[in-house]
Motif scaffolding. Sequence first.
Motif, PDB file in Angstrom:
ATOM      1  N   LYS A  42       0.849  -1.194   0.000  1.00 21.01           N
ATOM      2  CA  LYS A  42       0.000   0.000   0.000  1.00 21.01           C
ATOM      3  C   LYS A  42       0.888   1.249   0.000  1.00 21.01           C
ATOM      4  O   LYS A  42       0.891   2.041   0.941  1.00 21.01           O
ATOM      5  N   HIS A  43       1.634   1.396  -1.071  1.00 27.72           N
ATOM      6  CA  HIS A  43       2.487   2.569  -1.257  1.00 27.72           C
ATOM      7  C   HIS A  43       2.514   2.894  -2.740  1.00 27.72           C
ATOM      8  O   HIS A  43       2.006   2.131  -3.573  1.00 27.72           O
ATOM      9  N   ASP A  44       3.102   4.026  -3.102  1.00 31.10           N
ATOM     10  CA  ASP A  44       3.058   4.504  -4.489  1.00 31.10           C
ATOM     11  C   ASP A  44       4.411   4.461  -5.183  1.00 31.10           C
ATOM     12  O   ASP A  44       4.572   5.067  -6.250  1.00 31.10           O
ATOM     13  N   ASP A  45       5.361   3.755  -4.612  1.00 36.90           N
ATOM     14  CA  ASP A  45       6.690   3.678  -5.209  1.00 36.90           C
ATOM     15  C   ASP A  45       6.731   2.521  -6.206  1.00 36.90           C
ATOM     16  O   ASP A  45       6.885   1.356  -5.831  1.00 36.90           O
TER      17      ASP A  45
ATOM     18  N   VAL B 101       8.928   1.621  -8.410  1.00 35.57           N
ATOM     19  CA  VAL B 101      10.203   0.895  -8.480  1.00 35.57           C
ATOM     20  C   VAL B 101      10.260  -0.167  -7.386  1.00 35.57           C
ATOM     21  O   VAL B 101      10.700  -1.306  -7.624  1.00 35.57           O
ATOM     22  N   ILE B 102       9.803   0.180  -6.198  1.00 32.06           N
ATOM     23  CA  ILE B 102       9.795  -0.787  -5.106  1.00 32.06           C
ATOM     24  C   ILE B 102       8.748  -1.872  -5.352  1.00 32.06           C
ATOM     25  O   ILE B 102       8.974  -3.042  -5.017  1.00 32.06           O
ATOM     26  N   HIS B 103       7.621  -1.515  -5.973  1.00 32.53           N
ATOM     27  CA  HIS B 103       6.658  -2.546  -6.379  1.00 32.53           C
ATOM     28  C   HIS B 103       7.317  -3.555  -7.316  1.00 32.53           C
ATOM     29  O   HIS B 103       7.106  -4.773  -7.205  1.00 32.53           O
ATOM     30  N   GLU B 104       8.126  -3.046  -8.229  1.00 36.17           N
ATOM     31  CA  GLU B 104       8.836  -3.922  -9.170  1.00 36.17           C
ATOM     32  C   GLU B 104       9.800  -4.836  -8.414  1.00 36.17           C
ATOM     33  O   GLU B 104       9.897  -6.044  -8.709  1.00 36.17           O
ATOM     34  N   ALA B 105      10.500  -4.266  -7.439  1.00 34.16           N
ATOM     35  CA  ALA B 105      11.439  -5.068  -6.639  1.00 34.16           C
ATOM     36  C   ALA B 105      10.697  -6.129  -5.835  1.00 34.16           C
ATOM     37  O   ALA B 105      11.151  -7.284  -5.747  1.00 34.16           O
ATOM     38  N   GLN B 106       9.572  -5.767  -5.254  1.00 36.78           N
ATOM     39  CA  GLN B 106       8.782  -6.731  -4.489  1.00 36.78           C
ATOM     40  C   GLN B 106       8.333  -7.894  -5.375  1.00 36.78           C
ATOM     41  O   GLN B 106       8.410  -9.058  -4.973  1.00 36.78           O
TER      42      GLN B 106
ATOM     43  N   LYS C  75      11.314   2.376   3.633  1.00 39.68           N
ATOM     44  CA  LYS C  75      10.332   3.454   3.754  1.00 39.68           C
ATOM     45  C   LYS C  75       8.986   3.037   3.182  1.00 39.68           C
ATOM     46  O   LYS C  75       7.933   3.351   3.738  1.00 39.68           O
ATOM     47  N   ALA C  76       9.005   2.289   2.084  1.00 40.05           N
ATOM     48  CA  ALA C  76       7.760   1.887   1.427  1.00 40.05           C
ATOM     49  C   ALA C  76       7.095   0.696   2.097  1.00 40.05           C
ATOM     50  O   ALA C  76       5.865   0.620   2.166  1.00 40.05           O
ATOM     51  N   THR C  77       7.889  -0.249   2.607  1.00 43.41           N
ATOM     52  CA  THR C  77       7.320  -1.531   3.066  1.00 43.41           C
ATOM     53  C   THR C  77       7.484  -1.809   4.553  1.00 43.41           C
ATOM     54  O   THR C  77       6.908  -2.779   5.064  1.00 43.41           O
ATOM     55  N   ASP C  78       8.301  -1.002   5.249  1.00 39.81           N
ATOM     56  CA  ASP C  78       8.647  -1.215   6.661  1.00 39.81           C
ATOM     57  C   ASP C  78       9.663  -2.336   6.856  1.00 39.81           C
ATOM     58  O   ASP C  78       9.953  -2.715   7.997  1.00 39.81           O
TER      59      ASP C  78
END
Length: 327
Positions: free
Chosen positions: A214-217, A219-224, A257-260
């Motif tokens: 539940k974040h708007d990054d 690039v981090i979504h891609e990494a996840q 920061k995005a995922t904790d």
Amino acid sequence: MKHLTILVPVGQNNLSSIVGPYKIFDRANTYHQQSGKQKIFQIELVGTRSQVDFYNGLFTVNPQKYISDIHKTDLIIIPSLNHNFEEAVFGNEDLISWLRKQYKLGAEIASICTGAFLLAASGVLDGKHCSTHWAAAENFNKKFPKVHLKADQLITDENGIYTNGGAYSFLNLVIYLVEKFYDRETAIYCSKVFQIDVARNMQSEFSIFNGHKKHDDEVIHEAQSYLEENFREKISIQTLAKNLNMDRRNFDRRFKKATDFTPLEYLQRIKVEAAKKSFENTRLNINEVMYDVGYNDAKAFREIFNRITGISPVDYRAKYNYFFSTK
């Protein structure tokens, strides 16, 4: 005699976390009296309405008093808000203000499960530790960044504030409070009468890791997504960061920061969640599951699994495996 306020907020529907504390504290009072001692608490259900419906009107609760009638109390219990926690925050502004006032006057407050949302909205949790249901942890973190959430903890106790994890783990919190306000003997008696395990202190083994997205990054979504799709392979976080055009330090900071979680912590939780599912639903042994989720070191696997779930792989498999339970 002390005063115990069990709140009945509007816009929530978890009746058990109102009835449960009432019954256990009432039994503790009775036991104390039968032992020749005084009752510790006068127990009252308190709210902002004369009647609150539960489960689409199937049940109703009639609070004995309004919050405006309670000028000072000693202990407040906030019940679980179930899945309506955000709505309840907006529907209980007067109650939230009352909580803030009572804490300043010296009241101690215990929140059950997602009742932590009401407590946090009052501001009294800022800078303190708390727990809530593991499924609500991501929403809680985003909404109340000043609170130090300990989602793996079953109970937290800090400066007269008590919180607990999800669902029926509130029974453990109530027994904890009985011991604190009555004595050990009364707590053990209540634990036996209501058959509550007094030794439980973690909720980690019950959690399900679904990924914090539940974040708007993007690039981090891609990494996840990459970590989730390739966790069985040997993954280099350094290489992943490079492929996303970031240095490792910046990648770790942005990911957390995005995922904790750091990328490594996130990867470990994906692997452990996959291992848990294998332990629950297959006949694979410990080593087979370990290799299947990408670990080669039995000691490392055991330590990481235990740290995240609070239970060993062997014990988890014995406790939750379908084939074992149907023998």
